[in-house]
Design an enzyme around this catalytic site. Sequence first.
Site, short mmCIF file in Angstrom:
data_model
loop_
_atom_site.label_atom_id
_atom_site.label_comp_id
_atom_site.label_asym_id
_atom_site.label_seq_id
_atom_site.Cartn_x
_atom_site.Cartn_y
_atom_site.Cartn_z
N GLY A 1 0.79 -1.22 0.00
CA GLY A 1 0.00 0.00 0.00
C GLY A 1 0.83 1.27 0.00
N CYS B 1 -3.71 6.43 1.46
CA CYS B 1 -3.72 5.17 0.71
C CYS B 1 -3.66 5.40 -0.80
CB CYS B 1 -4.93 4.31 1.07
SG CYS B 1 -5.04 3.94 2.83
N GLY C 1 -1.41 -5.01 9.79
CA GLY C 1 -2.78 -5.42 10.05
C GLY C 1 -3.81 -4.38 9.68
N LEU C 2 -4.60 -3.95 10.67
CA LEU C 2 -5.77 -3.13 10.40
C LEU C 2 -5.81 -1.92 11.33
CD1 LEU C 2 -8.21 -3.54 12.80
CD2 LEU C 2 -7.96 -5.87 11.91
N HIS D 1 -1.77 7.24 11.50
CA HIS D 1 -2.21 6.58 12.73
C HIS D 1 -2.20 7.60 13.86
CE1 HIS D 1 -2.10 2.62 10.96
NE2 HIS D 1 -0.82 2.74 10.65
#
Length: 250
Positions: A89, A191, A173-174, A94
């Site tokens: 990606g 993204c 992960g997510l 975050h």
Amino acid sequence: MTAVRDPFFPADQSIRASHNPIEVRELGMMDYQRAWDLQAELNKQRQHDEINDVILVLEHPSIYTAGKRTQPSDRPQNGLPVIDVDRGGRITWHGPGQLVMYPIIKLAEPIDVVDYVRRVEEALIHVIRTHGIPNAGRIDGRSGVWVPGKTPEEHRKVAALGIRIAGGVTMHGLALNCDNTVEFYDYIVPCGISDAGVTTMSQEVGNDVTTQSMTAPLLAALDDAFAGRLVVADHSFASAPDPTKIPRRP
């Protein structure tokens, strides 16, 4: 890559190599680099069967992370640090109020990366739908979980995924946007997607949805998805170009 297709494993079969329970480590607020180093250490231990499968549950202080396909034009100009990482990606943010989970899972052979990603998405979709956003789903050509808008430009991403498989064991992960700010997305092309928006659970349902309130339901859904008890279904409501289909950075 996001369209549902026949997996290597039956939909009701576990994708994990082990039948032992998944260990959960709730780490609170943790610096991104420290969490990445911990993932790498646990990944190696899991490859050698020194530990069982584990899911790290945490939040990060505000930071940008850039995947292998990040372009110079994606990067922020607001002074926040950017860490280049080894996941797929492009760039994302975050920060506090965003629920992050890093599954360290040894996958059963033959390894089916697409099926793994779809199962993670299915767990997210199940939890998001049952917590106030019943129309959340997929956009074919793009990873993550989306809330549909009246026009394609009004589609909004509520959860993101970034995955790496090393030695047959998952990393990264997510990230589920719960009650975080979306301000920092304005300084990047999140993204690599410039023609859609970003949202949070709290914005969509109209009240405060905390990371704590979403942790147990999402862990349960991931366990069900990995085991094959929560079966991947086609929740696509749109299609769009895949922004990752460009050359990787060196």
